[in-house]
Design a protein around this motif. Structure first.
Motif, PDB file in Angstrom:
ATOM      1  N   SER A  89      39.612  48.373  38.218  1.00 57.15           N
ATOM      2  CA  SER A  89      38.864  47.329  38.886  1.00 57.15           C
ATOM      3  C   SER A  89      39.521  46.901  40.198  1.00 57.15           C
ATOM      4  O   SER A  89      38.853  46.676  41.196  1.00 57.15           O
ATOM      5  CB  SER A  89      38.761  46.154  37.930  1.00 57.15           C
ATOM      6  N   ARG A  90      40.857  46.826  40.198  1.00 60.31           N
ATOM      7  CA  ARG A  90      41.503  46.202  41.354  1.00 60.31           C
ATOM      8  C   ARG A  90      41.319  47.013  42.629  1.00 60.31           C
ATOM      9  O   ARG A  90      41.429  46.489  43.722  1.00 60.31           O
ATOM     10  CB  ARG A  90      42.983  45.959  41.076  1.00 60.31           C
ATOM     11  N   ALA A  92      38.470  48.502  43.440  1.00 64.92           N
ATOM     12  CA  ALA A  92      37.100  48.392  43.938  1.00 64.92           C
ATOM     13  C   ALA A  92      36.775  47.007  44.472  1.00 64.92           C
ATOM     14  O   ALA A  92      35.810  46.837  45.203  1.00 64.92           O
ATOM     15  CB  ALA A  92      36.129  48.748  42.824  1.00 64.92           C
ATOM     16  N   ILE A  93      37.608  46.030  44.113  1.00 65.04           N
ATOM     17  CA  ILE A  93      37.275  44.662  44.474  1.00 65.04           C
ATOM     18  C   ILE A  93      37.135  44.495  45.994  1.00 65.04           C
ATOM     19  O   ILE A  93      36.385  43.671  46.489  1.00 65.04           O
ATOM     20  CB  ILE A  93      38.323  43.694  43.889  1.00 65.04           C
ATOM     21  N   ARG A  94      37.840  45.358  46.744  1.00 66.67           N
ATOM     22  CA  ARG A  94      37.740  45.272  48.208  1.00 66.67           C
ATOM     23  C   ARG A  94      36.703  46.230  48.765  1.00 66.67           C
ATOM     24  O   ARG A  94      36.712  46.549  49.958  1.00 66.67           O
ATOM     25  CB  ARG A  94      39.105  45.556  48.834  1.00 66.67           C
ATOM     26  N   GLY A  95      35.823  46.688  47.889  1.00 69.76           N
ATOM     27  CA  GLY A  95      34.785  47.632  48.329  1.00 69.76           C
ATOM     28  C   GLY A  95      33.919  47.091  49.445  1.00 69.76           C
ATOM     29  O   GLY A  95      33.354  47.859  50.226  1.00 69.76           O
ATOM     30  N   LEU A 105      32.455  50.403  36.285  1.00 74.08           N
ATOM     31  CA  LEU A 105      33.722  50.788  35.681  1.00 74.08           C
ATOM     32  C   LEU A 105      33.506  51.944  34.718  1.00 74.08           C
ATOM     33  O   LEU A 105      32.549  51.956  33.954  1.00 74.08           O
ATOM     34  CB  LEU A 105      34.309  49.606  34.910  1.00 74.08           C
TER      35      LEU A 105
ATOM     36  N   CYS B 315      34.115  42.318  39.802  1.00 73.54           N
ATOM     37  CA  CYS B 315      33.984  41.361  40.882  1.00 73.54           C
ATOM     38  C   CYS B 315      34.157  42.074  42.207  1.00 73.54           C
ATOM     39  O   CYS B 315      35.133  42.794  42.414  1.00 73.54           O
ATOM     40  CB  CYS B 315      35.056  40.297  40.712  1.00 73.54           C
ATOM     41  N   MET B 316      33.186  41.944  43.070  1.00 70.52           N
ATOM     42  CA  MET B 316      33.357  42.461  44.417  1.00 70.52           C
ATOM     43  C   MET B 316      33.244  41.262  45.334  1.00 70.52           C
ATOM     44  O   MET B 316      32.168  40.694  45.508  1.00 70.52           O
ATOM     45  CB  MET B 316      32.293  43.502  44.730  1.00 70.52           C
ATOM     46  N   ALA B 317      34.393  40.847  45.855  1.00 72.15           N
ATOM     47  CA  ALA B 317      34.397  39.562  46.539  1.00 72.15           C
ATOM     48  C   ALA B 317      35.133  39.635  47.860  1.00 72.15           C
ATOM     49  O   ALA B 317      36.276  40.066  47.928  1.00 72.15           O
ATOM     50  CB  ALA B 317      35.048  38.505  45.655  1.00 72.15           C
TER      51      ALA B 317
END
Lengths: 239, 432
Positions: A89-90, A92-95, A105, B315-317
């Motif tokens: 996850s970490r 993709a968070i800045r996708g 996921l 979460c995409m933030a």
């Protein structure tokens, strides 16, 4: 029909994803045309504008990873919808930095797919080229709905402000409002109908539009404006 | 000519009452055909009032019963006004009574101000000038009152908080109307200007007092208690935020220490042996980096929470979009939003325990969206989901708080349900 590209170095994952699309297609009366690529490099080589509306990109690929591929993709096409597929996850968070709309996921589940996809499919299906016939003083014009910036009336005269210039026209605001009936248009006050995709901000009671024009929005309509904007940008649909 | 004066008397009086009713009840949900309903009510009340006036005028009777009957005409208009409110708007009987008592005070004050001007020694009005003067006196009170007072009221609070005050004002208004009707007939301006003036002033003061009794609680008390409560909650949340932030920092440091040690161990022992250990600690790498520290902290905290409950939180933030919000507000906003979502999914089958959160900028606005499955569809009231919890005292405070924070930044919070998916959406202008 939504044209989808899947970029993943593992065949098994591609098949999993195809299965999810097929099931969604059966349950929701929406069809997909899916092309898969086994590396970011071949994907970029074969990429052309408007070939796809949606790209599913594996983040963890050898040679060129999903982020790198996406950065290069964005240089060619800034608007195609992009969704990441990832183990972690970490990452993709800045996708959002490469304009990705969301991520799935691994292992992918249908429930996650069904939760996240409606907004993304609606974005792909939005028809920017919807035509609108307008009777102006110089005859009949056909506009793309996406090219009308706003329509203004001073009580006597009506003017279409478009990307191609201004066109005085006949009719009343009420008729035009009905003709432009689409979630993209919003009536700000008695004299203005605005295309929400041209709105670039709001300060106080003024709406700012791309190109620098400003339109006043009445206090009473402000809440409705925000609701309309939510519907337009998030595809909430009618209540 | 006299008949016209009488018609004008009825029309202007009923018109002033109806107009005041419309203004005070402006925020109620309007029934279909609102304008028609208002006009129809106006016509009916006008006709009845004029009819009674004519009937009383034709009766042979002494002065006191006559004044009593005339004043009772006012009370009939009062009762009909309550009916009108219920006929035109979606409101309860108490809310209607509240509106009508308020508008009666308004009408009476403006009427008496007009009377005072009329008895001024220097005033010599033609009938036409009188008409304008009356309209002016009404407008001069109604317009500022609407903008300064009525717009600040929350009519939904009327019924729960205000019954005693409404009854008190009702008594004051009726008393004021009767007393001033009797007294002003007895002491006509011809007898004594000063006495008339005193009576007029007296009834104005009564009505102002009536308004004060009725509105004070709604305008000030309500605001302070709500603000106190919210401040208190925000303060508690901020406290919790700092505690959690410390905890997360500790976990973080430990996580990186462990990872480092594992790395060293890996070079000494086989990879396979350590794989399990690595997987065990990987679960704690739920630390999110969004570009906003407050958001990172809430997300990390809530993702530990989700880990324990087997909930998948994605979460995409774009956290930097939130930099103009205060830390406490971010913590409150996302904390409440995720708590609601967690509560909704934790009882579902494992495959449906998914929460998807987004923060992104589009068209110069910041959008915050939370998508989650929900089992039991909540009931909506005024666009807000009602709590499914047993304890209604704390009813939906989380959702309420989301709306308050959104409004603080001039934005909007909406809740939607589509099939079995619940959407919480917030939109905020990028700058104030």
């Amino acid at each position: 029909m939504i044209r989808v590209a899947i970029v993943d170095n593992e065949k098994k994952e591609i098949e999993n994803l195809r299965a999810l699309f097929q099931r969604y297609s059966r349950e929701n009366e929406i069809s997909f045309d899916i092309v898969s690529f086994e590396s970011g490099i071949t994907f970029l080589e074969e990429y052309r504008m408007e070939r796809f509306e949606l790209v599913f990109m594996d983040v963890d690929m050898p040679d060129m990873d999903g982020f790198e591929t996406s950065r290069k993709l964005r240089k060619v096409d800034s608007s195609v919808a992009l969704v990441f597929v990832t183990n972690v996850s970490r990452m993709a968070i800045r996708g959002y930095e490469v304009g990705a709309m969301d991520y799935l996921l691994k292992p992918m589940s249908y429930e996650a797919f069904r939760l996240k996809m409606p907004r993304i499919f609606a974005q792909c299906q939005r028809n920017e080229k919807e035509k609108i016939i307008v009777k102006t003083k110089t005859g009949q014009h056909v506009f793309d709905a996406g090219s009308i910036i706003y329509v203004a009336s001073d009580g006597h005269r009506i003017v279409y402000h478009t990307e191609m210039g201004d066109f005085p026209a006949y009719g009343t605001m009420k008729e035009i409002e009905q003709q432009l009936y689409s979630e993209r248009f919003f009536r700000c006050n008695s004299g203005y109908i605005v295309n929400l995709s041209f709105v670039t901000g709001c300060s106080g009671n003024m709406l700012e539009l791309r190109g620098g024009s400003q339109i006043e929005i009445s206090r009473a309509r402000r809440k409705e404006f925000l609701e309309a904007l939510q519907r337009y940008c998030l595809f909430l649909g009618g209540r | 000519m006299e008949i016209f004066t009488q018609i004008w008397g009825s029309v202007s009086y009923v018109g002033a009452v109806v107009l005041a009713n419309v203004l005070v009840g402006f925020d109620f949900t309007r029934k279909k055909g609102y304008c028609f309903r208002v006009l129809a009510s106006f016509a009916v009340i006008c006709t009845l009032s004029f009819g009674i006036e004519q009937w009383v005028g034709g009766l042979e009777m002494s002065m006191y019963p006559r004044i009593a009957l005339r004043t009772t005409n006012c009370l009939m208009v009062f009762m009909l006004s309550i009916g009108m409110m219920r006929f035109c708007c979606e409101c309860s009987a108490w809310q209607a009574l509240f509106c009508v008592t308020t508008s009666y005070c308004l009408e009476h004050i403006s009427q008496r101000v007009y009377s005072i001007i009329q008895i001024l020694p220097s005033y010599h009005g033609s009938p036409l000038l009188n008409v304008f003067l009356l309209i002016f006196a009404r407008a001069a009170l109604y317009v500022p009152f609407y903008f300064l007072v009525i717009r600040k009221l929350d009519l939904n609070q009327v019924e729960t908080d205000n019954k005693i005050q409404i009854v008190a004002t009702l008594i004051i208004v009726i008393f004021a109307i009767y007393v001033s009707a009797f007294a002003s007939t007895l002491a006509t301006p011809l007898h004594s200007r000063v006495l008339s003036l005193l009576i007029y002033l007296y009834s104005i003061v009564l009505c102002v007092l009536g308004l004060f009794v009725e509105l004070y609680q709604l305008l000030f008390k309500r605001v302070t208690t709500e603000r106190d409560l919210l401040q208190k909650l925000l303060y508690q949340e901020a406290e919790q935020y700092h505690r959690e932030k410390d905890a997360i920092d500790v976990i973080n440091v430990k996580y990186h220490d462990l990872k480092h040690q594992l790395h060293i161990l890996e070079s000494q022992y086989g990879r396979e042996q350590l794989k399990n250990m690595r997987e065990a600690i990987d679960g704690y790498d739920t630390l999110m980096r969004t570009g906003n520290i407050a958001l990172d902290t809430v997300l990390s905290m809530k993702s530990y929470n989700c880990l324990n409950k087997q909930i998948q939180l994605t979460c995409m933030a774009d956290g930097k979009q939130l930099n103009r919000l205060s830390e406490a507000d971010i913590y409150s906003l996302f904390g409440n939003m995720l708590d609601n979502a967690i509560e909704a999914v934790e009882t579902l089958p494992v495959e449906k325990r998914i929460i998807s959160l987004h923060v992104f900028e589009q068209n110069g606005f910041v959008f915050i969206r939370c998508e989650n499955y929900c089992g039991k569809a909540p009931q909506f009231q005024n666009g807000m989901p009602m709590t499914t919890k047993e304890n209604k005292d704390y009813h939906g405070y989380g959702s309420h708080s989301l709306c308050l924070v959104a409004e603080k930044y001039k934005g909007l919070c909406t809740f939607n349900l589509k099939d079995d998916v619940f959407y919480t959406d917030i939109v905020l202008p990028s700058e104030a």
